[in-house]
Design an enzyme around this catalytic site. Structure first.
Site, PDB file in Angstrom:
ATOM      1  N   LYS A 174     -49.394  -2.452  30.646  1.00 53.98           N
ATOM      2  CA  LYS A 174     -49.175  -1.207  31.390  1.00 53.98           C
ATOM      3  C   LYS A 174     -48.033  -0.442  30.735  1.00 53.98           C
ATOM      4  O   LYS A 174     -46.942  -0.967  30.533  1.00 53.98           O
ATOM      5  CB  LYS A 174     -48.795  -1.522  32.833  1.00 53.98           C
ATOM      6  CG  LYS A 174     -49.918  -1.309  33.821  1.00 53.98           C
ATOM      7  CD  LYS A 174     -49.407  -1.472  35.235  1.00 53.98           C
ATOM      8  CE  LYS A 174     -50.394  -0.905  36.230  1.00 53.98           C
ATOM      9  NZ  LYS A 174     -49.957  -1.121  37.612  1.00 53.98           N
TER      10      LYS A 174
HETATM   11  O1  G3P Z   1     -50.138  -0.933  40.700  1.00 52.33           O
HETATM   12  C1  G3P Z   1     -49.635   0.318  40.901  1.00 52.33           C
HETATM   13  C2  G3P Z   1     -49.946   1.008  42.193  1.00 52.33           C
HETATM   14  O2  G3P Z   1     -51.121   0.592  42.738  1.00 52.33           O
HETATM   15  C3  G3P Z   1     -48.795   1.161  43.120  1.00 52.33           C
HETATM   16  O3  G3P Z   1     -49.140   1.451  44.451  1.00 52.33           O
HETATM   17  O4  G3P Z   1     -48.592   1.641  46.829  1.00 52.33           O
HETATM   18  O5  G3P Z   1     -46.732   1.352  45.171  1.00 52.33           O
HETATM   19  O6  G3P Z   1     -47.974   3.487  45.315  1.00 52.33           O
HETATM   20  P1  G3P Z   1     -48.061   2.003  45.487  1.00 52.33           P
END
Ligand code: G3P
Length: 214
Positions: free
Chosen positions: A83
């Site tokens: 990533k």
């Molecule tokens: O993996 C990255 C992403 O899915 C993060 O999600 O909920 O932290 O915005 P969130």
């Protein structure tokens, strides 16, 4: 459509794997921090647990640092992809890694033009964060629609991972938009399956079965 799980929790990954429909795992530093164990140790355990793609995030914000981290992380296992944040230094790194055959997941994407740049750099995956856009009263799913259209217009091979998913509707809309992948938190994974009418129907059938003469 592929379902990835968005977690670094090995127990959640194992439970999702048992469902038989797990196509990949995505992690980030926030998710790994919740496990409270060393970064590489957690990623190694996940990589060995599954035979599907696993995203491991580089921490550096400089191209050279990202390249070093990516090459080290890639040694964890053949299913690891890296990533990389969607910043200038990140795009440079993605181009070089793509030339080396190291797969990348370009993350923190918030505009379709950013996604176009990532595809041109040779990203394996692009991760638009839809929940975080919804959080600031922007339509996260509009971003997914735009990226899918642009990638289809030009035949890019980069796969769209709808990320920052918060609820089952996000998954439904990702599927309707034609996104290749949704990366789904474990809680949402479970709630997608359940429907109160299904539960009521199962209970009713069990009750009625008892009334059938033997
Ligand atoms: O993996 C990255 C992403 O899915 C993060 O999600 O909920 O932290 O915005 P969130």
């Amino acid at each position: 459509m592929k379902f990835f799980i968005d977690t670094a929790d090995i127990n959640e990954i194992r439970q999702a794997k048992q469902l038989g429909i797990l196509d990949g795992v995505t992690t980030n530093p926030t998710l790994v921090s919740r496990v409270k164990r060393p970064y590489i140790e957690v990623l190694t355990e996940i990589s060995r647990e599954v035979d599907v793609p696993v995203s491991a995030e580089a921490i550096s914000t400089e191209c050279d640092g990202m390249l070093k981290e990516a090459r080290d992380l890639a040694k964890i296992g053949p299913n690891i992809n890296i990533k990389i944040p969607l910043i200038e230094e990140g795009l440079k790194a993605v181009k070089i890694l793509s030339g080396e055959g190291i797969k990348t997941n370009v993350t923190l994407c918030f505009s379709s033009i950013q996604a176009l740049m990532a595809a041109k750099a040779g990203a394996t995956y692009i991760s638009p964060f839809i929940g975080r856009l919804d959080d600031i009263a922007s339509e996260g799913m509009d971003l997914v629609d735009e990226i899918v259209t642009i990638y289809n217009n030009y035949g890019f091979a980069t796969e769209v991972i709808v990320a920052s998913i918060r609820n089952p509707l996000h998954v439904k809309h990702a599927a309707l938009a034609g996104a290749h992948i949704a990366t789904i938190p474990f809680s949402v994974f479970k709630s997608i399956i359940r429907h109160p009418l299904t539960d009521m129907g199962v209970a009713q059938f069990l009750e009625d079965y008892k009334k059938i003469p033997g």
